[in-house]
Design a protein around this motif. Structure first.
Motif, PDB file in Angstrom:
ATOM      1  N   ASN A 122      37.964  46.155  33.319  1.00 17.54           N
ATOM      2  CA  ASN A 122      38.094  45.738  34.705  1.00 17.54           C
ATOM      3  C   ASN A 122      38.891  44.437  34.728  1.00 17.54           C
ATOM      4  O   ASN A 122      38.464  43.438  34.167  1.00 17.54           O
ATOM      5  N   PHE A 123      40.050  44.461  35.363  1.00 17.69           N
ATOM      6  CA  PHE A 123      40.906  43.286  35.473  1.00 17.69           C
ATOM      7  C   PHE A 123      40.681  42.623  36.826  1.00 17.69           C
ATOM      8  O   PHE A 123      40.411  43.292  37.821  1.00 17.69           O
ATOM      9  N   SER A 124      40.801  41.313  36.860  1.00 13.59           N
ATOM     10  CA  SER A 124      40.515  40.585  38.106  1.00 13.59           C
ATOM     11  C   SER A 124      41.598  40.789  39.156  1.00 13.59           C
ATOM     12  O   SER A 124      41.312  40.740  40.352  1.00 13.59           O
ATOM     13  N   VAL A 125      42.830  41.025  38.737  1.00 14.48           N
ATOM     14  CA  VAL A 125      43.940  41.187  39.682  1.00 14.48           C
ATOM     15  C   VAL A 125      44.371  42.650  39.675  1.00 14.48           C
ATOM     16  O   VAL A 125      44.734  43.186  38.623  1.00 14.48           O
ATOM     17  N   PRO A 126      44.361  43.312  40.822  1.00 14.59           N
ATOM     18  CA  PRO A 126      44.780  44.717  40.861  1.00 14.59           C
ATOM     19  C   PRO A 126      46.300  44.836  40.716  1.00 14.59           C
ATOM     20  O   PRO A 126      47.041  43.891  40.994  1.00 14.59           O
ATOM     21  N   THR A 127      46.756  46.008  40.296  1.00 16.48           N
ATOM     22  CA  THR A 127      48.193  46.239  40.139  1.00 16.48           C
ATOM     23  C   THR A 127      48.549  47.694  40.385  1.00 16.48           C
ATOM     24  O   THR A 127      47.713  48.578  40.220  1.00 16.48           O
ATOM     25  N   ASN A 128      49.794  47.908  40.777  1.00 15.10           N
ATOM     26  CA  ASN A 128      50.388  49.244  40.784  1.00 15.10           C
ATOM     27  C   ASN A 128      51.774  49.179  40.141  1.00 15.10           C
ATOM     28  O   ASN A 128      52.589  50.070  40.307  1.00 15.10           O
ATOM     29  N   ASP A 129      52.015  48.106  39.393  1.00 14.61           N
ATOM     30  CA  ASP A 129      53.273  47.914  38.688  1.00 14.61           C
ATOM     31  C   ASP A 129      53.240  48.666  37.361  1.00 14.61           C
ATOM     32  O   ASP A 129      52.292  48.529  36.576  1.00 14.61           O
ATOM     33  N   SER A 130      54.276  49.448  37.096  1.00 17.13           N
ATOM     34  CA  SER A 130      54.329  50.281  35.895  1.00 17.13           C
ATOM     35  C   SER A 130      54.227  49.470  34.615  1.00 17.13           C
ATOM     36  O   SER A 130      53.480  49.824  33.700  1.00 17.13           O
ATOM     37  N   THR A 131      54.984  48.392  34.547  1.00 16.96           N
ATOM     38  CA  THR A 131      54.985  47.570  33.341  1.00 16.96           C
ATOM     39  C   THR A 131      53.638  46.899  33.123  1.00 16.96           C
ATOM     40  O   THR A 131      53.120  46.872  32.006  1.00 16.96           O
ATOM     41  N   GLU A 132      53.058  46.382  34.183  1.00 16.63           N
ATOM     42  CA  GLU A 132      51.748  45.728  34.069  1.00 16.63           C
ATOM     43  C   GLU A 132      50.674  46.743  33.683  1.00 16.63           C
ATOM     44  O   GLU A 132      49.816  46.462  32.839  1.00 16.63           O
ATOM     45  N   LEU A 133      50.719  47.924  34.274  1.00 16.35           N
ATOM     46  CA  LEU A 133      49.753  48.966  33.926  1.00 16.35           C
ATOM     47  C   LEU A 133      49.897  49.347  32.452  1.00 16.35           C
ATOM     48  O   LEU A 133      48.899  49.509  31.741  1.00 16.35           O
ATOM     49  N   PHE A 134      51.132  49.453  31.961  1.00 18.98           N
ATOM     50  CA  PHE A 134      51.376  49.756  30.556  1.00 18.98           C
ATOM     51  C   PHE A 134      50.835  48.647  29.660  1.00 18.98           C
ATOM     52  O   PHE A 134      50.192  48.933  28.641  1.00 18.98           O
ATOM     53  N   GLN A 135      51.058  47.396  30.020  1.00 19.52           N
ATOM     54  CA  GLN A 135      50.554  46.279  29.211  1.00 19.52           C
ATOM     55  C   GLN A 135      49.025  46.306  29.155  1.00 19.52           C
ATOM     56  O   GLN A 135      48.430  46.045  28.105  1.00 19.52           O
ATOM     57  N   ARG A 136      48.399  46.622  30.268  1.00 24.68           N
ATOM     58  CA  ARG A 136      46.942  46.716  30.299  1.00 24.68           C
ATOM     59  C   ARG A 136      46.462  47.880  29.432  1.00 24.68           C
ATOM     60  O   ARG A 136      45.462  47.762  28.714  1.00 24.68           O
TER      61      ARG A 136
END
Length: 142
Positions: free
Chosen positions: A60-74
């Motif tokens: 569970n990450f504190s900041v939500p995302t729908n960015d492809s690169t950020e989702l991949f890094q997570r």
């Protein structure tokens, strides 16, 4: 939740192969999140071995995302805890959960630039077909 999983036609042995598939799945999940106007806080990664044993973990990450690169890094952050590359992988998946409405505005210029890039990529892919524009690292998985 929004997710995608895939059973590959052959076992994946290298970290590079697994990462290419995780990137591809991240692109697919993030594109759908943006299409639905949502962002995810929880990312779940699933890896299945050829003997049908599976491993998975989520964070569970504190900041939500729908960015492809950020989702991949997570997803990579989570996959490293699963020690991918030390065993063959036959199937893998990424699921985004705990969805929030996408933020209407962003504060930082770098994030604004990423949003514009995502919108442009989505527009090209919607007009000319899926995977017209994609990250080069995905080519290894295709």
């Amino acid at each position: 939740s929004v997710g995608h999983s895939y059973t590959v036609p052959h076992n994946l042995y290298s970290r590079q192969e697994v990462e290419a598939w995780l990137r591809l799945l991240s692109e697919m999940v993030a594109a759908r999140l943006r299409r639905y106007g949502r962002e995810a806080r929880i990312v779940h990664v699933y890896l299945r071995k050829p003997d049908m044993e599976s491993v998975g973990q989520e964070k569970n990450f504190s900041v939500p995302t729908n960015d492809s690169t950020e989702l991949f890094q997570r997803a990579l952050f989570i996959a490293r805890k699963l020690h991918y590359g030390t065993f063959p992988v036959r199937a893998l998946g990424i699921t985004a959960r705990n969805l929030d409405p996408a933020a209407a505005a962003v504060l930082f210029p770098a994030e604004q630039k990423r949003r514009r890039l995502n919108r442009a990529q989505d527009a090209v892919n919607e007009r000319y077909g899926d995977w017209t524009v994609y990250p080069a690292s995905v080519k290894f998985a295709k």
